[in-house]
Design a protein around this motif. Structure first.
Motif, PDB file in Angstrom:
ATOM      1  N   SER A 182       0.838  -1.205   0.000  1.00  0.00           N
ATOM      2  CA  SER A 182       0.000   0.000   0.000  1.00  0.00           C
ATOM      3  C   SER A 182       0.870   1.250   0.000  1.00  0.00           C
ATOM      4  O   SER A 182       0.564   2.234  -0.691  1.00  0.00           O
ATOM      5  CB  SER A 182      -0.915   0.002   1.231  1.00  0.00           C
ATOM      6  OG  SER A 182      -1.801  -1.093   1.212  1.00  0.00           O
ATOM      7  N   ILE A 183       1.942   1.217   0.768  1.00  0.00           N
ATOM      8  CA  ILE A 183       2.856   2.364   0.804  1.00  0.00           C
ATOM      9  C   ILE A 183       3.581   2.505  -0.533  1.00  0.00           C
ATOM     10  O   ILE A 183       3.728   3.619  -1.066  1.00  0.00           O
ATOM     11  CB  ILE A 183       3.859   2.211   1.956  1.00  0.00           C
ATOM     12  CG1 ILE A 183       3.116   2.188   3.303  1.00  0.00           C
ATOM     13  CG2 ILE A 183       4.883   3.346   1.941  1.00  0.00           C
ATOM     14  CD1 ILE A 183       4.007   1.876   4.491  1.00  0.00           C
ATOM     15  N   MET A 184       4.017   1.384  -1.109  1.00  0.00           N
ATOM     16  CA  MET A 184       4.714   1.450  -2.397  1.00  0.00           C
ATOM     17  C   MET A 184       3.799   1.919  -3.518  1.00  0.00           C
ATOM     18  O   MET A 184       4.246   2.558  -4.471  1.00  0.00           O
ATOM     19  CB  MET A 184       5.318   0.082  -2.727  1.00  0.00           C
ATOM     20  CG  MET A 184       6.536  -0.262  -1.870  1.00  0.00           C
ATOM     21  SD  MET A 184       7.438  -1.725  -2.429  1.00  0.00           S
ATOM     22  CE  MET A 184       6.297  -3.014  -1.932  1.00  0.00           C
ATOM     23  N   LEU A 198       9.606   3.752  -5.039  1.00  0.00           N
ATOM     24  CA  LEU A 198      10.123   2.635  -4.241  1.00  0.00           C
ATOM     25  C   LEU A 198      10.191   1.346  -5.051  1.00  0.00           C
ATOM     26  O   LEU A 198      10.840   0.383  -4.637  1.00  0.00           O
ATOM     27  CB  LEU A 198       9.244   2.415  -2.998  1.00  0.00           C
ATOM     28  CG  LEU A 198       9.253   3.553  -1.967  1.00  0.00           C
ATOM     29  CD1 LEU A 198       8.211   3.298  -0.877  1.00  0.00           C
ATOM     30  CD2 LEU A 198      10.640   3.689  -1.339  1.00  0.00           C
ATOM     31  N   ARG A 199       9.523   1.328  -6.213  1.00  0.00           N
ATOM     32  CA  ARG A 199       9.561   0.157  -7.096  1.00  0.00           C
ATOM     33  C   ARG A 199      10.510   0.377  -8.271  1.00  0.00           C
ATOM     34  O   ARG A 199      10.490  -0.392  -9.231  1.00  0.00           O
ATOM     35  CB  ARG A 199       8.160  -0.143  -7.627  1.00  0.00           C
ATOM     36  CG  ARG A 199       7.108  -0.426  -6.573  1.00  0.00           C
ATOM     37  CD  ARG A 199       5.774  -0.767  -7.244  1.00  0.00           C
ATOM     38  NE  ARG A 199       4.671  -0.847  -6.326  1.00  0.00           N
ATOM     39  CZ  ARG A 199       4.291  -1.954  -5.699  1.00  0.00           C
ATOM     40  NH1 ARG A 199       4.963  -3.067  -5.895  1.00  0.00           N
ATOM     41  NH2 ARG A 199       3.256  -1.941  -4.881  1.00  0.00           N
ATOM     42  N   ALA A 200      11.324   1.418  -8.216  1.00  0.00           N
ATOM     43  CA  ALA A 200      12.178   1.753  -9.353  1.00  0.00           C
ATOM     44  C   ALA A 200      13.154   0.634  -9.691  1.00  0.00           C
ATOM     45  O   ALA A 200      13.532   0.456 -10.845  1.00  0.00           O
ATOM     46  CB  ALA A 200      12.934   3.054  -9.063  1.00  0.00           C
ATOM     47  N   ARG A 247      15.926  -1.397  -4.584  1.00  0.00           N
ATOM     48  CA  ARG A 247      15.226  -0.386  -3.790  1.00  0.00           C
ATOM     49  C   ARG A 247      13.986  -0.986  -3.130  1.00  0.00           C
ATOM     50  O   ARG A 247      13.687  -0.698  -1.967  1.00  0.00           O
ATOM     51  CB  ARG A 247      14.830   0.790  -4.670  1.00  0.00           C
ATOM     52  CG  ARG A 247      14.155   1.919  -3.909  1.00  0.00           C
ATOM     53  CD  ARG A 247      13.878   3.116  -4.792  1.00  0.00           C
ATOM     54  NE  ARG A 247      15.119   3.738  -5.255  1.00  0.00           N
ATOM     55  CZ  ARG A 247      15.157   4.857  -5.970  1.00  0.00           C
ATOM     56  NH1 ARG A 247      14.019   5.463  -6.322  1.00  0.00           N
ATOM     57  NH2 ARG A 247      16.297   5.370  -6.350  1.00  0.00           N
ATOM     58  N   THR A 248      13.270  -1.847  -3.867  1.00  0.00           N
ATOM     59  CA  THR A 248      12.081  -2.497  -3.304  1.00  0.00           C
ATOM     60  C   THR A 248      12.457  -3.398  -2.131  1.00  0.00           C
ATOM     61  O   THR A 248      11.814  -3.386  -1.080  1.00  0.00           O
ATOM     62  CB  THR A 248      11.356  -3.316  -4.382  1.00  0.00           C
ATOM     63  OG1 THR A 248      10.991  -2.450  -5.464  1.00  0.00           O
ATOM     64  CG2 THR A 248      10.105  -3.964  -3.817  1.00  0.00           C
ATOM     65  N   ALA A 249      13.514  -4.186  -2.314  1.00  0.00           N
ATOM     66  CA  ALA A 249      13.964  -5.071  -1.233  1.00  0.00           C
ATOM     67  C   ALA A 249      14.433  -4.257  -0.031  1.00  0.00           C
ATOM     68  O   ALA A 249      14.179  -4.625   1.125  1.00  0.00           O
ATOM     69  CB  ALA A 249      15.083  -5.981  -1.737  1.00  0.00           C
ATOM     70  N   GLY A 250      15.120  -3.146  -0.292  1.00  0.00           N
ATOM     71  CA  GLY A 250      15.571  -2.292   0.798  1.00  0.00           C
ATOM     72  C   GLY A 250      14.421  -1.701   1.577  1.00  0.00           C
ATOM     73  O   GLY A 250      14.470  -1.621   2.820  1.00  0.00           O
ATOM     74  N   PHE A 251      13.368  -1.306   0.843  1.00  0.00           N
ATOM     75  CA  PHE A 251      12.193  -0.758   1.539  1.00  0.00           C
ATOM     76  C   PHE A 251      11.516  -1.830   2.381  1.00  0.00           C
ATOM     77  O   PHE A 251      11.116  -1.580   3.522  1.00  0.00           O
ATOM     78  CB  PHE A 251      11.202  -0.180   0.525  1.00  0.00           C
ATOM     79  CG  PHE A 251       9.891   0.200   1.138  1.00  0.00           C
ATOM     80  CD1 PHE A 251       9.787   1.326   1.953  1.00  0.00           C
ATOM     81  CD2 PHE A 251       8.755  -0.578   0.936  1.00  0.00           C
ATOM     82  CE1 PHE A 251       8.577   1.670   2.536  1.00  0.00           C
ATOM     83  CE2 PHE A 251       7.548  -0.238   1.516  1.00  0.00           C
ATOM     84  CZ  PHE A 251       7.465   0.888   2.315  1.00  0.00           C
TER      85      PHE A 251
END
Length: 612
Positions: A376-378, A384-386, A390-394
Motif C-alpha cells: 500500500s505504501i509502495m 520505491l519500485r524503481a 530499492r524495493t527489497a531495501g524498503f
C-alpha cells in the motif's frame, strides 16, 4: 491462490483469539451473538470487500480512486493492520519460543520441579487431596514446608511456565523491566523469515498453502482425541456448549461477538481487498463469500472443543469450575495447549509438531498482512519500485521498523502493553472502518453502481440476482444499523481496561485511546484536508462572507466603508453589454461544437451556454 490465502490467513484468529474471547464471555452463550453477527455483518461485509478489490484489482489505498475524498478509509485499515501485525508477531515469537523449548526429552512444563515454579503449582504426579502434596525428594518439599494455600488457588505447570518463564511479568505497565532477549530474538527471527518470503513477492505465498491447509486439522484432531480421553473433559465440553442465557443481557457479549467476527474474517484490515485484487475478474466471489467465512467460523468452533476438553481436565485436577480454572486473556492457548501436549505419549514430538504448525500458520498470516501494508505504501510512492534493490531495501526497512515497534512488548512488562493494544485497536477502529466503508461504497458511490459492477463480474444469472436481493438490503439497512448498535453498546459500557485483578492506570488507557483516535480520525481528517485542497476552503470562505448589502441600514450611516454602488448605472451597463452580444459569440461550455449539434440529438437542447 487468493482463496487459499484467505482461508489460511485467519488460522491465527480461530486457533489463538477465538478461544479466549469465547471463554471470557461465558462459554456457550457466546455462540448465539457470534453466529448472528456472522450472518448479519460478517458475510455481507466480506462479500462487499471481495467484490470491491476484485473489480478494481487495486490495493487498499489505490482503490480509493473511486472516491479520493474517502481515501482516509484505506489509510485507516492499513494503519489498523500495521498495529495488528506488530503485536501479532509477538504471538508468533511465543510460538517460536515454545517450538525450541520442546526440543528436550521431557517438556519443561510437564512438572513443578523447575526454578520458576511456585508452591501453588500442582502436576499429575501429586496427590492434590493432601495438604502437603509434594514428594519427599521434590525441590518444593523443602521450599514450601511452611506454605499455606489460604486462597485455595492452584496453578498448572503450563500456566507457570508461560507466565513466569516465558513472560516473566512485572507488576504492571508502569514497570517495563528488562528486555527479554530470548523472546526478542524469536521475534527478530520471525520478522527475518517474513522479510525473506515477501521479498520474493506475493506469488510465493500460494506455494505453501496446500500442506499448511491440511496439517493443522490433523494435529487439532489428534489433540481433540487425546483431550476427550482425559478425566473431566465432559465438564469442559458442557461449559463450551451449554449457553448461559443470562449472559445475553450483557451488551459486551454482543459487541465482543461482532468484533470477533470482523477480526476472524479479516474485515476492514485491507487484506481481503489486497488478496482479492489478484483474482481473475470473473472469479465467483459469491462462492468465496459463503465458503470462506463458514469454514473459518466452523474451524473456530471445532478448535474450541480441543481447548475446552483440556480446560475440563484442568478444572478436575484443580477441583474447581471451568470458569475459574485459568485467567482469561490472549495467553489462554499458551496455558491450555501445552497442558494438553504434556499428556500426550511422546509429548516432545507432538509439542514440536504443534508449535511448528502454530509458527507456520502465524507466519503465513504475517506474510499476507505485512505485504498488504508495505505494498500500500509502495503504491503511493512508485519510486520505491524503481529497482528490485530499492524495493527489497524498503521491505527490509519496513520489517525492521515493525520489529522495533514490537520491542517494548517483549520486555518483562510488555504483556501489559500487548494486552492494551489488542483490546483497543482490535475493537472500535474495526467497527468504525466498517461504517465508513459502507458509507463510501453503498451510499456515496451508490448501491446501484456497485450492483452493476458485481453483475459485470458474476453475470446476470438467477443466482446473482437472488444473492443481490439479499445483500443489497443488508448493505443499505441491516449491517450499518447493527454496526452502529454495537458501537453505541461499546461506548455506553466503556470502563478502564483491566486484566485479571490488575486495573490499568490512566496513562495506559490514554495510550489506548490515542491509538484508537489515530485509526478513526484519519478518515474525517483526510476528507477535510482533501476538501480544502480541492477548493472547498475557498468556497467555504465565500459562502460564509457577508453580502454586499451588509452594513448599517441607514445609508447616511454607511460611510465610505459600507458605501453601496450605484445600482442604476450598474444595470444600464449590463443591458448595454448584452445588446452588443452577437450569435457567433456564443459557444457551449461543455466543449460541444455547433457542427456536431445534429449528432447530439435531444441532449443538445439542454446544453448550457456562456458568453465570450
Amino acid at each position: 491462490m487468493a482463496l487459499s490465502v484467505l482461508v489460511l490467513q485467519e488460522w491465527r484468529r480461530y486457533v489463538w483469539c477465538f478461544p479466549y474471547v469465547y471463554f471470557r464471555n461465558g462459554g456457550g452463550a457466546f455462540l448465539i451473538p457470534y453466529f448472528l453477527s456472522l450472518f448479519l455483518m460478517g458475510i455481507p461485509m466480506f462479500f462487499l470487500e471481495l467484490n470491491f478489490g476484485q473489480f478494481a484489482s487495486l490495493g487498499p489505498l489505490k482503490i480509493w480512486r473511486m472516491n479520493p475524498a474517502m481515501k482516509g478509509v484505506g489509510m485507516s485499515v492499513v494503519l489498523i493492520t500495521a498495529c495488528i501485525i506488530v503485536y501479532y508477531n509477538v504471538v508468533v515469537s511465543w510460538c517460536v519460543y515454545f517450538f525450541f523449548a520442546s526440543m528436550t526429552s521431557q517438556l519443561p512444563w510437564s512438572d513443578c520441579e523447575n526454578e520458576w515454579n511456585t508452591c501453588r503449582c500442582r502436576d499429575t504426579t501429586m496427590n492434590t487431596s493432601l495438604s502437603f502434596p509434594w514428594h519427599n525428594d521434590s525441590r518444593l518439599a523443602q521450599d514450601c514446608i511452611n506454605f499455606t494455600n489460604t486462597a485455595n488457588k492452584t496453578t498448572t505447570p503450563a500456566e507457570e511456565y508461560f507466565l513466569r518463564r516465558v513472560l516473566r511479568r512485572t507488576e504492571g505497565i508502569d514497570h517495563g523491566g528488562a528486555v527479554l532477549w530470548d523472546v526478542s530474538l524469536c521475534n527478530l527471527l520471525a520478522w527475518t523469515i517474513v522479510f525473506l518470503v515477501i521479498a520474493r513477492g506475493v506469488e510465493t505465498l500460494g506455494k505453501v498453502m496446500y500442506f499448511a491447509s491440511i496439517f493443522p486439522y490433523v494435529l487439532l484432531t489428534a489433540l481433540l482425541i487425546r483431550g476427550l480421553t482425559l478425566e473431566g473433559h465432559s465438564t469442559g465440553i458442557d461449559f463450551y456448549l451449554t449457553p448461559n442465557i443470562t449472559k445475553l443481557t450483557d451488551a459486551s457479549v454482543w459487541s465482543d461477538a461482532a468484533v470477533q467476527i470482523f477480526y476472524s474474517l479479516g474485515i476492514c484490515q485491507g487484506g481481503l481487498i489486497a488478496m482479492s485484487s489478484f483474482s481473475s475478474f470473473k472469479t465467483n466471489t459469491l462462492r468465496d463469500a459463503l465458503i470462506v467465512p463458514i469454514i473459518n467460523c466452523g474451524t473456530s468452533f471445532y478448535a474450541g472443543f480441543v481447548i475446552f476438553s483440556v480446560l475440563g481436565f484442568m478444572a478436575d485436577r484443580k477441583d474447581t469450575s471451568v470458569a475459574n480454572v485459568v485467567a482469561d486473556g490472549p495467553g489462554l492457548v499458551f496455558m491450555v495447549y501445552p497442558e494438553a501436549l504434556a499428556q500426550m505419549p511422546v509429548a516432545p514430538l507432538w509439542s514440536i509438531l504443534f508449535f511448528l504448525m502454530m509458527t507456520m500458520l502465524g507466519l503465513t498470516s504475517q506474510f499476507s498482512a505485512t505485504e498488504t501494508v508495505l505494498c500500500s505504501i509502495m503504491d503511493e510512492f512508485p519510486s520505491l519500485r524503481a529497482s528490485r534493490l530499492r524495493t527489497a531495501g524498503f521491505r527490509a526497512s519496513g520489517c525492521l521498523v515493525l520489529f522495533l515497534l514490537g520491542l517494548p512488548m517483549t520486555t518483562e512488562g510488555g504483556f501489559y502493553l500487548f494486552y492494551l493494544i489488542d483490546n483497543y485497536v482490535g475493537g472500535l477502529p474495526l467497527l468504525f472502518a466498517g461504517v465508513f466503508q459502507i458509507i463510501a461504497v453503498i451510499y456515496v458511490y451508490g448501491v446501484g453502481k456497485f450492483k452493476k459492477d458485481i453483475e459485470m463480474m458474476l453475470g446476470k444469472r438467477l443466482v446473482t440476482k437472488v444473492a443481490l436481493a439479499f445483500f443489497i438490503p443488508m448493505w443499505c439497512f441491516v449491517t450499518p444499523a447493527c454496526l452502529m448498535g454495537v458501537i453505541i453498546f461499546k461506548c455506553v459500557q466503556l470502563k478502564p481496561l483491566a486484566m485479571e485483578s490488575y486495573v490499568y492506570p490512566d496513562f495506559g488507557n490514554a495510550i489506548g485511546w490515542i491509538s484508537v483516535s489515530a485509526c478513526i480520525l484519519i478518515v474525517p481528517g483526510w476528507f477535510i484536508g482533501y476538501y480544502c485542497y480541492m477548493g472547498g476552503g475557498r468556497l467555504l470562505a465565500e459562502v460564509n462572507s457577508p453580502k454586499m448589502k451588509w452594513g448599517p441600514a441607514n445609508p447616511d450611516d454607511r460611510g465610505e466603508r459600507y458605501k453601496l454602488p450605484d445600482y442604476g448605472v450598474y444595470s444600464r451597463d449590463i443591458m448595454e453589454n448584452e445588446s452588443k452580444v452577437t450569435p457567433h459569440q456564443v459557444e457551449p461550455i461543455l466543449g460541444v461544437d455547433s457542427r456536431v449539434e445534429g449528432e447530439a440529438g435531444a441532449g443538445a437542447d439542454n446544453l448550457a451556454y456562456k458568453e465570450t
